[in-house]
Design an enzyme around this catalytic site. Sequence first.
Site, PDB file in Angstrom:
ATOM      1  N   HIS A 113       4.826  -0.117  -0.019  1.00  0.00           N
ATOM      2  CA  HIS A 113       5.510  -1.081   1.129  1.00  0.00           C
ATOM      3  C   HIS A 113       4.500  -1.960   1.332  1.00  0.00           C
ATOM      4  O   HIS A 113       3.212  -1.744   1.661  1.00  0.00           O
ATOM      5  CB  HIS A 113       5.903   0.107   1.552  1.00  0.00           C
ATOM      6  N   ARG A 167       4.322  -8.443  17.433  1.00  0.00           N
ATOM      7  CA  ARG A 167       5.199  -7.041  17.305  1.00  0.00           C
ATOM      8  C   ARG A 167       3.995  -5.752  17.332  1.00  0.00           C
ATOM      9  O   ARG A 167       3.071  -5.797  16.694  1.00  0.00           O
ATOM     10  CB  ARG A 167       5.386  -7.753  16.026  1.00  0.00           C
ATOM     11  N   HIS A 226       0.645  -1.050   0.205  1.00  0.00           N
ATOM     12  CA  HIS A 226       0.134  -0.315   0.424  1.00  0.00           C
ATOM     13  C   HIS A 226       0.839   1.014   0.249  1.00  0.00           C
ATOM     14  O   HIS A 226       1.922   1.045   0.578  1.00  0.00           O
ATOM     15  CB  HIS A 226      -0.827  -0.105   1.063  1.00  0.00           C
ATOM     16  N   ASP A 229       1.059   4.952   1.564  1.00  0.00           N
ATOM     17  CA  ASP A 229       0.591   5.645   2.866  1.00  0.00           C
ATOM     18  C   ASP A 229      -0.390   7.108   2.810  1.00  0.00           C
ATOM     19  O   ASP A 229       0.102   7.680   1.733  1.00  0.00           O
ATOM     20  CB  ASP A 229       1.445   6.257   4.240  1.00  0.00           C
TER      21      ASP A 229
END
Length: 719
Positions: free
Chosen positions: A700, A710, A648, A650
């Site tokens: 990314h 995480r 995608h 940002d």
Amino acid sequence: FIRENLETRYFLIKNNLVVVTVATKETDGFRRFLRSAKHFNYTVKVLGRGEKWRGGNYMSAPGGGQKVRLLKTALEEIKNEDEVILFIDSYDVVFASGPKELLKKFQQSRHKVVFSSETLIWPDRHLEDKHPHVREGNRFLGSGGFIGYVPKVREMVSGWTGEDGDSDQLFFTKIYIDPEKRVRFKSINITLDSKCRLFQNLHGALDEVVLKFEDSRVRARNVLYDTLPVIVHGNGPTKLQMNYLGNYIPNTWTFETGCTVCHEDLRPLTTLKESEYPLVVIGIFIQQPTPFVTVFFERLLKLQYPKNRLKLFIYNQEVHHERQVSAFLQDHGSLYQDVKLIGPEEEMDGPASRNLGFDMCRKDKDCDYFFSVDIEVVLKNENTLKILVEQNLPVVAPMITRPGRLWSNFWGALSADGYYARSEDYVDIVQGHREGVWNVPYVSNVYLVKASLLRSELTEYELFNSNILDPDMAYCHNIRSKEIFMYVTNMHSFGRILSTENYQTNHLHNDLWQIFENPLDWEERYIHENYTHIMKDKLIETPCPDVYWFPVFSEVACNHLVEEMENYGKWSGGGNMDKRIQGGYENVPTIDIHMNQVNYDKEWRKFLLEYIAPITEKMFPGYYTTAQFDLAFVVRYKPDEQPSLRPHHDASTFTINIALNHVGVDFQGGGCRFLRYNCSVKAPRKGWALMHPGRLTHYHEGLPTTAGVRYIAVSFVDP
């Protein structure tokens, strides 16, 4: 011829000058007097040592007759009729010049006895009209200082038949003003030092006196008469002003030398074995919700002083802080010789706790000092306690300040009603332009008290109690009333004090919200230790094109942010429909919690402005950000929940992605891949930020987390 005659006369009588004073006990003021006398090589004879003082409290009522009795007796023993006697008070007096100037001015008076003068009449106002008028200067006699030839002074006091509690000033005044006595004592030839050439009494004359700095010495100058008095006397209610002047006169502090007495009478610890160190009771007082309490105890642990020579007295009024106090004592309490804890359940108020702490030291025969520290004090200097002990003073505080303000833990002066007033040197002391050890009327928050003082002068239990004053003011009032000097030192940098305003306790880690109120402490706690070295040491890495990687958060910041989010617990479901965002639809959803959900959006923007924007402007020249963001959130990746994120762009000008835990320890896998460059960052470092453009170039994806959990903090900054 006259000048030559005076000089000759001075050399004839200089060795016959004797300074006589009365001191039934050695106060701090008396020691200051002796130090100034020694500086000018005066010979001082002290009367009344070891006697009980019966002369009354003549600050508020007539008294002092005991001084005349002692002087009368002493004069009978002086056989040298050529001696000149200077009879002065000592607890509130300093010499500003030496015998040569004193005797020269005395001889220039052309009288046998010269008294100090005052602008105010004391103790009998009805005698005002009987005082001789003077052409210029003060009309009224002051008995706190006079100089004269021994035979004349002996004759003058021979008529004393009063009691010790009678007024010495009234006795001498009646000799001066009574016509019959003036005839009887005509040969004595009494006059007043009306223009303050010899004596400067401060009462009624405070506006007339200023400091005059000249050639590594300091004088008091009377601006009304343009004179430089040899002796300065803080008579009546001017003791604090005398203390202020005594910080400088005669050479205590000068612009050329700085502090000349700060290294005198020290108590060095370097030669002692640790087992020989003075035993100190550290009193820690927690009276309100306070940020960074855990950090306070971490600093206490680092204090450079043998812990087996320390006892702890901890007063905690706040239930909110029981967890931090308990954790410290459980982990480290056994290091100290003894620990006493007063908790919220005992419902003890602040003054009572401080009285109890003092009494614990007072009754402990092994206690040498009580070190009082409020929980909001940030002691950055690990040697603070050693430095204060070595000063060997009755009460001494390390100067602490509030960053960016002129606030400190001492007052340079008091107002007429006993509250704060700013002394002329206050700003210079707070800003470090004048360094020294300063006699001041008020200290608070952190100070060291000699235990011997608690067992002698300060035996009253309720030192902190008052119906009108707060505990610190009551304590300092009691100290001053005993004529004990309090000092503050700014010879070293010691630390600061926290702001406790607006401290909220409705979060798990409330310190995270302190970026506005206590920015320095917030930075030390939450910003990576290497952040300030980023530019100088070139710590910014470029793992992929136009992707910048640098340290920003400390371990604690990462842990607290994760724990805060988990404590809040309202993680999104990871679906496209999201009412939290404008439009209600998220194209690339994650399981996350937004900063505004925990009321952290203002603090997060402040963080971006202070710590991210400077890096952005450095790495993207010509681009300046106001750190506005539509989205800032913490993302959670789990193999059985949301392990990864599809490719995608940002919705941002640039994006910040901060790793909040350790790969290989807290989780396996993870990372970020930039598809256009076929470049991945697979080993994100805890506390390090990835910064990259959001739109167009840096398509990314989030690589799969294969084990553990995480966490990352993400901001879409635009512009």
